[in-house]
Design an enzyme around this catalytic site. Structure first.
Site, PDB file in Angstrom:
ATOM      1  N   SER A   1     -10.087   5.281   1.427  1.00  0.00           N
ATOM      2  CA  SER A   1      -9.466   5.284   2.743  1.00  0.00           C
ATOM      3  C   SER A   1     -10.151   6.390   3.531  1.00  0.00           C
ATOM      4  CB  SER A   1      -7.962   5.566   2.624  1.00  0.00           C
ATOM      5  OG  SER A   1      -7.340   5.581   3.883  1.00  0.00           O
TER       6      SER A   1
ATOM      7  N   ASP B   1       0.832  -1.200   0.000  1.00  0.00           N
ATOM      8  CA  ASP B   1       0.000   0.000   0.000  1.00  0.00           C
ATOM      9  C   ASP B   1       0.865   1.248   0.000  1.00  0.00           C
ATOM     10  OD1 ASP B   1      -2.830   1.323   0.853  1.00  0.00           O
ATOM     11  OD2 ASP B   1      -1.205   2.224   2.011  1.00  0.00           O
TER      12      ASP B   1
ATOM     13  N   TYR C   1       3.216  10.169  -0.664  1.00  0.00           N
ATOM     14  CA  TYR C   1       4.258   9.656   0.225  1.00  0.00           C
ATOM     15  C   TYR C   1       5.625  10.018  -0.365  1.00  0.00           C
ATOM     16  CZ  TYR C   1       0.673   6.774   2.523  1.00  0.00           C
ATOM     17  OH  TYR C   1      -0.446   6.332   3.205  1.00  0.00           O
TER      18      TYR C   1
ATOM     19  N   HIS D   1      -7.993   9.153  -0.858  1.00  0.00           N
ATOM     20  CA  HIS D   1      -7.074   9.257   0.274  1.00  0.00           C
ATOM     21  C   HIS D   1      -7.607  10.239   1.316  1.00  0.00           C
ATOM     22  CE1 HIS D   1      -2.533   9.548   1.525  1.00  0.00           C
ATOM     23  NE2 HIS D   1      -3.296   9.067   2.487  1.00  0.00           N
TER      24      HIS D   1
ATOM     25  N   GLN E   1     -10.354   1.319   3.421  1.00  0.00           N
ATOM     26  CA  GLN E   1      -9.186   1.274   4.296  1.00  0.00           C
ATOM     27  C   GLN E   1      -9.539   2.033   5.570  1.00  0.00           C
ATOM     28  OE1 GLN E   1      -4.637   2.874   4.225  1.00  0.00           O
ATOM     29  NE2 GLN E   1      -5.292   1.653   2.469  1.00  0.00           N
TER      30      GLN E   1
END
Length: 330
Positions: free
Chosen positions: A155, A54, A59, A124, A175
Site C-alpha cells: 500500500s 481490507d 486499526y 502499510h 493499494q
C-alpha cells in the site's frame, strides 16, 4: 439484492468483489461503534456478496482484525478474501524494519484473524527508503515460503512509490489512492499494473467522504477521526485525508462535481463507477460504519459504464480545477 461482479486480483487467482469493504472504522479509530454494529456491517457485506475485506494490524490496535477473525470463524466463507497490512506498528515504523519484527507482526495478525495462512499481506505505507532498500520484500518472500502468507503487496502513497514497486519488486498487488479528486495514478501507474498483471486495490475512492456529496464546511469530526487530526497532514501523509485537499476546498469541488452526474446517478455512485471503469482496478474498498452503506456501495457494480465523453470531462475538470490545489506529493 444485486451481488457485485468479481474481478481477478492480478495474478493471484483470487476472484474479488469489485466493491470491497475497508475495515479501518471497525477498530474504533474513527469513533467508537455501538455494540454489535461492526458485526452487523460484516454480515451486511457477506449478504451483499462483498467478499474482499481490507484491514491492518494497527486499526484499533488490532481490534479490527480481532473482530474480523471472530466473525470469520463463526461465519466461514471459502470465497472470502481477507487482506491485512503490516509495517506501521510501533515496533516497525519508522525505523525498526528487521526480519524478526516484520515476522512477529505477521504472526500476530495470523493469531488475531485466526488463520494459518494470511491471504495477502501488504506493506502499510512504509518509508520509501525502506521500499528502495528492498530487504522487506526478501523477508516477505521468506514468510510466503514458510506458509505464513500466500501473497504480498504494498500500500503506497505516491505515483513515484507505485512506479518503483512495479519496476523493481515482485508485488502481487498495489493499494493506491485514486478518486475523482486525485486522478494521477490513472495516467501511468494503472496501465503499467495492468500490463504486469499486478492487482490494483483502490482506497479512498470517496476521498474520505468528500465524494459522498453530503459534507458541509461546518461539519465537526470526532477527535479520534483522522479527518479531524490529520486534516493538514499533522499525523501522517496529507494525501490520506480528503485526497490532500484543504477540507473546505474539497467540499466546494465535490459540489461542482454534482453537475457531471447523469440523471438518476448520485455523486458517490459517479465516483465509484468512474473507478470501476478503470480496467486495471481489481477492487475498490469502501469504508462502511452502517450496513446500508455497504449495500449501497455494492450496488454500483451493476451500473452501466460511464460514457467516454463523461470520462474526458471528468479528467479535464481534475486537471483544470483540482490538481493544483492538492498538497503534498502526488
Amino acid at each position: 439484492m444485486t451481488i457485485p461482479a468479481q474481478r481477478e486480483l492480478g495474478g493471484t487467482g483470487y476472484a474479488v468483489s469489485e466493491i470491497g469493504l475497508g475495515c479501518w472504522q471497525l477498530g474504533g479509530d474513527w469513533g467508537a461503534l455501538p455494540d454489535g454494529q461492526a458485526e452487523a456491517v460484516l454480515e451486511a457485506a457477506s449478504q451483499a456478496g462483498v467478499n474482499f475485506w481490507d484491514t491492518a494490524d494497527v486499526y484499533g490496535g488490532g481490534e479490527s482484525e480481532r473482530i474480523i477473525g471472530a466473525f470469520n470463524q463463526a461465519h466461514p466463507d471459502p470465497q472470502r478474501i481477507i487482506v491485512t497490512k503490516a509495517g506501521r506498528n510501533a515496533d516497525l515504523y519508522p525505523d525498526g524494519y528487521r526480519r524478526d519484527t516484520l515476522r512477529a507482526s505477521i504472526e500476530a495478525s495470523r493469531e488475531r484473524l485466526q488463520v494459518e495462512t494470511l491471504d495477502l499481506v501488504q506493506l502499510h505505507c512504509i518509508p520509501f527508503a525502506e521500499i528502495q532498500r528492498g530487504a522487506v520484500f526478501e523477508w516477505l518472500d521468506e514468510c510466503r515460503q514458510d506458509g505464513l502468507i500466500r501473497y504480498y503487496g504494498a500500500s503506497v502513497e505516491t505515483v513515484e512509490e507505485a512506479t518503483y514497486c512495479l519496476e523493481h519488486t515482485q508485488v502481487a498487488s498495489l493499494q493506491l489512492i485514486v478518486n475523482l479528486l486525485r486522478q494521477d495514478m490513472t495516467e501511468t501507474v494503472l496501465p503499467l499494473a495492468k500490463e504486469q498483471d499486478v492487482g490494483v486495490i483502490v482506497r479512498l475512492g470517496l476521498a474520505s467522504g468528500l465524494l459522498s456529496g453530503k459534507m458541509q464546511k461546518d461539519k465537526v469530526f470526532a477527535a479520534e477521526d483522522h479527518r479531524n487530526f490529520n486534516r493538514d497532514g499533522d499525523a501522517f501523509f496529507v494525501g490520506e485525508t480528503f485526497a490532500g485537499l484543504p477540507y473546505e476546498t474539497g467540499v466546494d469541488l465535490a459540489e461542482q462535481l454534482k453537475a457531471y452526474c447523469p440523471q438518476g446517478v448520485s455523486l458517490p455512485q459517479l465516483a465509484l463507477r468512474w473507478l470501476l471503469d478503470q480496467p486495471a482496478v481489481s477492487s475498490v474498498i469502501t469504508g462502511a460504519s452502517r450496513p446500508e452503506q455497504i449495500r449501497d456501495n455494492a450496488a454500483v457494480s451493476a451500473m452501466a459504464l460511464l460514457p467516454a465523453e463523461l470520462h474526458q470531462q471528468l479528467g479535464e475538470f481534475y486537471r483544470q480545477q483540482v490538481r493544483h490545489q492538492i498538497r503534498g506529493a502526488i
